[in-house]
Write a protein that holds these residues in place. Structure first.
Motif, PDB file in Angstrom:
ATOM      1  N   SER A   1     -21.537 -72.078 -15.219  1.00  0.00           N
ATOM      2  CA  SER A   1     -22.934 -71.278 -15.149  1.00  0.00           C
ATOM      3  C   SER A   1     -23.606 -72.016 -13.963  1.00  0.00           C
ATOM      4  O   SER A   1     -22.896 -72.995 -13.391  1.00  0.00           O
ATOM      5  N   CYS A   2     -24.918 -71.637 -13.671  1.00  0.00           N
ATOM      6  CA  CYS A   2     -25.523 -72.396 -12.607  1.00  0.00           C
ATOM      7  C   CYS A   2     -25.740 -73.754 -12.732  1.00  0.00           C
ATOM      8  O   CYS A   2     -25.644 -74.601 -11.625  1.00  0.00           O
ATOM      9  N   ASP A   3     -25.822 -74.235 -13.993  1.00  0.00           N
ATOM     10  CA  ASP A   3     -25.806 -75.817 -14.322  1.00  0.00           C
ATOM     11  C   ASP A   3     -24.521 -76.308 -13.875  1.00  0.00           C
ATOM     12  O   ASP A   3     -24.794 -77.657 -13.790  1.00  0.00           O
ATOM     13  N   THR A   4     -23.376 -75.686 -13.829  1.00  0.00           N
ATOM     14  CA  THR A   4     -22.131 -76.482 -13.303  1.00  0.00           C
ATOM     15  C   THR A   4     -22.144 -77.012 -11.977  1.00  0.00           C
ATOM     16  O   THR A   4     -21.737 -78.061 -11.795  1.00  0.00           O
TER      17      THR A   4
ATOM     18  N   THR B   1     -23.801 -78.892  -8.775  1.00  0.00           N
ATOM     19  CA  THR B   1     -24.627 -79.922  -8.424  1.00  0.00           C
ATOM     20  C   THR B   1     -25.400 -79.656  -6.998  1.00  0.00           C
ATOM     21  O   THR B   1     -26.631 -80.091  -6.687  1.00  0.00           O
ATOM     22  N   ASP B   2     -24.808 -78.770  -6.145  1.00  0.00           N
ATOM     23  CA  ASP B   2     -25.184 -78.222  -5.209  1.00  0.00           C
ATOM     24  C   ASP B   2     -26.417 -77.149  -5.372  1.00  0.00           C
ATOM     25  O   ASP B   2     -25.723 -76.005  -6.001  1.00  0.00           O
ATOM     26  N   GLU B   3     -27.516 -77.509  -4.748  1.00  0.00           N
ATOM     27  CA  GLU B   3     -28.574 -76.235  -5.269  1.00  0.00           C
ATOM     28  C   GLU B   3     -28.184 -74.790  -4.552  1.00  0.00           C
ATOM     29  O   GLU B   3     -28.482 -73.528  -5.192  1.00  0.00           O
ATOM     30  N   GLN B   4     -27.443 -74.764  -3.304  1.00  0.00           N
ATOM     31  CA  GLN B   4     -27.312 -73.416  -2.733  1.00  0.00           C
ATOM     32  C   GLN B   4     -26.041 -72.722  -3.396  1.00  0.00           C
ATOM     33  O   GLN B   4     -26.113 -71.705  -3.685  1.00  0.00           O
ATOM     34  N   TYR B   5     -25.063 -73.550  -3.898  1.00  0.00           N
ATOM     35  CA  TYR B   5     -23.871 -73.088  -4.844  1.00  0.00           C
ATOM     36  C   TYR B   5     -24.632 -72.524  -6.269  1.00  0.00           C
ATOM     37  O   TYR B   5     -24.045 -71.435  -6.705  1.00  0.00           O
ATOM     38  N   SER B   6     -25.453 -73.358  -6.770  1.00  0.00           N
ATOM     39  CA  SER B   6     -26.071 -72.999  -7.894  1.00  0.00           C
ATOM     40  C   SER B   6     -26.773 -71.611  -7.815  1.00  0.00           C
ATOM     41  O   SER B   6     -26.576 -70.549  -8.711  1.00  0.00           O
ATOM     42  N   ALA B   7     -27.552 -71.464  -6.636  1.00  0.00           N
ATOM     43  CA  ALA B   7     -28.323 -70.159  -6.532  1.00  0.00           C
ATOM     44  C   ALA B   7     -27.303 -69.089  -6.098  1.00  0.00           C
ATOM     45  O   ALA B   7     -27.534 -67.816  -6.663  1.00  0.00           O
ATOM     46  N   LEU B   8     -25.962 -69.138  -5.548  1.00  0.00           N
ATOM     47  CA  LEU B   8     -25.206 -68.282  -5.161  1.00  0.00           C
ATOM     48  C   LEU B   8     -24.663 -67.851  -6.590  1.00  0.00           C
ATOM     49  O   LEU B   8     -24.492 -66.541  -6.855  1.00  0.00           O
TER      50      LEU B   8
ATOM     51  N   LYS C   1     -26.148 -67.875  -9.159  1.00  0.00           N
ATOM     52  CA  LYS C   1     -27.151 -66.910  -9.978  1.00  0.00           C
ATOM     53  C   LYS C   1     -27.034 -65.615  -9.403  1.00  0.00           C
ATOM     54  O   LYS C   1     -27.366 -64.497 -10.208  1.00  0.00           O
ATOM     55  N   CYS C   2     -26.936 -65.408  -8.200  1.00  0.00           N
ATOM     56  CA  CYS C   2     -27.012 -64.023  -7.425  1.00  0.00           C
ATOM     57  C   CYS C   2     -25.587 -63.434  -7.821  1.00  0.00           C
ATOM     58  O   CYS C   2     -25.725 -62.042  -8.326  1.00  0.00           O
ATOM     59  N   LEU C   3     -24.557 -63.754  -7.915  1.00  0.00           N
ATOM     60  CA  LEU C   3     -23.242 -63.304  -8.745  1.00  0.00           C
ATOM     61  C   LEU C   3     -23.566 -62.896 -10.021  1.00  0.00           C
ATOM     62  O   LEU C   3     -22.939 -61.673 -10.329  1.00  0.00           O
ATOM     63  N   THR C   4     -24.164 -63.691 -10.760  1.00  0.00           N
ATOM     64  CA  THR C   4     -24.444 -63.114 -12.284  1.00  0.00           C
ATOM     65  C   THR C   4     -25.281 -62.117 -12.297  1.00  0.00           C
ATOM     66  O   THR C   4     -25.008 -61.161 -13.099  1.00  0.00           O
ATOM     67  N   ASP C   5     -26.188 -62.084 -11.355  1.00  0.00           N
ATOM     68  CA  ASP C   5     -27.147 -60.813 -11.423  1.00  0.00           C
ATOM     69  C   ASP C   5     -26.369 -59.434 -10.922  1.00  0.00           C
ATOM     70  O   ASP C   5     -26.348 -58.476 -11.568  1.00  0.00           O
ATOM     71  N   ILE C   6     -25.605 -59.656 -10.016  1.00  0.00           N
ATOM     72  CA  ILE C   6     -24.716 -58.625  -9.290  1.00  0.00           C
ATOM     73  C   ILE C   6     -23.720 -57.932 -10.394  1.00  0.00           C
ATOM     74  O   ILE C   6     -23.557 -56.757 -10.638  1.00  0.00           O
ATOM     75  N   PHE C   7     -23.097 -58.717 -10.996  1.00  0.00           N
ATOM     76  CA  PHE C   7     -22.100 -58.346 -12.047  1.00  0.00           C
ATOM     77  C   PHE C   7     -22.609 -58.108 -13.292  1.00  0.00           C
ATOM     78  O   PHE C   7     -21.679 -57.950 -14.423  1.00  0.00           O
TER      79      PHE C   7
ATOM     80  N   LEU D   1     -27.158 -61.393  -0.261  1.00  0.00           N
ATOM     81  CA  LEU D   1     -28.325 -61.780   0.639  1.00  0.00           C
ATOM     82  C   LEU D   1     -29.754 -61.035   0.046  1.00  0.00           C
ATOM     83  O   LEU D   1     -30.681 -61.391  -0.231  1.00  0.00           O
ATOM     84  N   VAL D   2     -29.450 -59.559  -0.254  1.00  0.00           N
ATOM     85  CA  VAL D   2     -30.454 -58.870  -0.890  1.00  0.00           C
ATOM     86  C   VAL D   2     -30.998 -58.988  -2.157  1.00  0.00           C
ATOM     87  O   VAL D   2     -31.983 -59.345  -2.546  1.00  0.00           O
ATOM     88  N   THR D   3     -29.801 -59.492  -2.982  1.00  0.00           N
ATOM     89  CA  THR D   3     -30.136 -60.042  -4.447  1.00  0.00           C
ATOM     90  C   THR D   3     -30.659 -61.207  -4.272  1.00  0.00           C
ATOM     91  O   THR D   3     -31.636 -61.692  -5.221  1.00  0.00           O
ATOM     92  N   ALA D   4     -30.313 -62.276  -3.421  1.00  0.00           N
ATOM     93  CA  ALA D   4     -31.145 -63.413  -3.339  1.00  0.00           C
ATOM     94  C   ALA D   4     -32.518 -63.291  -3.037  1.00  0.00           C
ATOM     95  O   ALA D   4     -33.622 -64.085  -3.842  1.00  0.00           O
ATOM     96  N   LYS D   5     -32.810 -62.515  -2.332  1.00  0.00           N
ATOM     97  CA  LYS D   5     -34.590 -61.879  -1.732  1.00  0.00           C
ATOM     98  C   LYS D   5     -34.978 -61.445  -2.823  1.00  0.00           C
ATOM     99  O   LYS D   5     -36.322 -61.841  -3.277  1.00  0.00           O
TER     100      LYS D   5
END
Length: 370
Positions: A20-23, A25-32, A34-40, A53-57
């Motif tokens: 999960s995003c909580d797994t 500790t790096d904020e960018q990896y966590s954000a990435l 989250k984006c993959l979770t939304d995409i799939f 990048l579009v999903t992140a925005k």
């Protein structure tokens, strides 16, 4: 992350049971993630850097990918070649590291809570402050693991039927001593919270004593958590139940001139001392302190059997009510009682033991229905 981006939705679904995003500790990896979770989350099977990048925005996470350096990180991740099977092994390892980190955080929270102790608290309250953060994390981890264990409903059915055929009189659960009530709740007391409601002075505590004595007489451990009645009253009632001498006569000593009753009380006294029947007064305890006491009793007094599960036991909660007036300030009474019931239910299922909770009914429902 590389495996999911390059392999697509199937790989994401396999890994998401551990990651999960909580797994991260790096904020960018966590954000990435989250984006993959939304995409799939829909029917998308594959993704790429522009889609991320579009999903992140769109998700308000653009800040993590708005520089060339940050975008290079994604390109570097995409350039790695990681097979899904290897990624699954890494995911399991990351999950264990996450659990260790969360338990460490729980220890820190427990330490901070203990630093706030003033000396005016009860011992149970202090112990609860140390235990609660740890067991909250353990419960969270345990529930996640249980939810992930998909099983075919037919697995083990052969062994189940064979056991029933070889033991046709076996009762599933712990008989309460009240056959009609057992039948109404599905044969006997099983893991979960079984509620008995009645108005004041209608025999709730007598019911506890009768059930508790019957269950303990069969060698099953019993714990009575009483918010109102002292231990002495329970002793009088149990002695009366065992001996047949009226409780009032025992309290007043009126039986001492009746030789048969003296013998009956002596036998009842010896029998009562041998019963695996324990009592604790909870009149000043919060629900967290009560849960802490129950947990210590289950783990230290009852213990685990050869099958790796807690040995058969029953906890009586007499009765469910608000013990701290401060609980009424933030939320309503029924909400507070609901939270208590949820805590009891979670405890019961965690240790797979039955709890009998008594509640006192008021008169609001006599003339109207909610």
């Amino acid at each position: 992350l590389s495996a999911v981006i390059n392999s697509g939705a199937d790989c994401f679904l396999d890994l998401s049971q551990f990651i999960s995003c909580d797994t991260f500790t790096d904020e960018q990896y966590s954000a990435l993630w989250k984006c993959l979770t939304d995409i799939f989350k829909g029917e998308t099977k594959k993704t790429d850097i522009p889609s991320i990048l579009v999903t992140a925005k769109d998700m308000g996470l653009g800040i993590f990918f708005d520089t060339e350096t940050k975008q290079k990180t994604i390109k570097r991740i995409c350039g790695l070649v990681i097979e899904p099977d290897s990624a699954l092994r890494f995911a399991k390892k990351l999950k264990k590291l996450q659990i260790a980190r969360e338990l460490g955080d729980s220890l820190d929270r427990a330490g901070k809570a203990l630093l706030l102790v003033t000396g005016n608290e009860s011992v149970n309250d202090i112990i609860s402050r140390a235990e609660q953060p740890i067991f909250e994390t353990i419960n969270k981890v345990s529930s996640v693991n249980q939810n992930e264990q998909f099983q075919n409903v037919g697995d083990g059915v052969d062994e189940l039927i064979e056991h029933i055929e070889n033991n046709p009189n076996t009762t599933i659960g712990i008989p309460s001593g009240f056959p009609e009530w057992d039948n109404s709740i599905g044969d006997a007391l099983t893991p979960g919270v079984h509620v008995i409601g009645a108005r004041s002075k209608m025999g709730k505590s007598f019911t506890v004593n009768n059930m508790g004595y019957h269950i303990a007489s069969n060698g099953t451990d019993v714990l009575v958590m009483d918010t109102e009645m002292p231990k002495m009253k329970h002793q009088f009632r149990l002695l009366s139940l065992i001996s047949g001498v009226p409780s009032k006569d025992i309290r007043r000593g009126n039986y001492v001139n009746r030789r048969a009753d003296v013998r009956a009380i002596e036998e009842a006294k010896n029998a009562l001392k041998k019963l695996p029947y324990q009592f604790i007064s909870t009149s000043t305890m919060s629900i967290d302190e009560m849960i802490s006491c129950m947990r210590r009793w289950v783990l230290k007094k009852v213990g685990y059997g050869d099958n790796g599960k807690i040995k058969p036991c029953v906890i009586f909660f007499d009765y469910l009510r608000i013990t701290d007036p401060k609980d009424m300030i933030a939320i309503k009474e029924h909400q507070s009682l609901g939270l208590q019931m949820n805590a009891l239910h979670a405890f019961s299922l965690q240790y797979e033991i039955p709890i009998v909770a008594l509640v006192q009914l008021n008169r609001d429902g006599i003339n109207s229905e909610a």
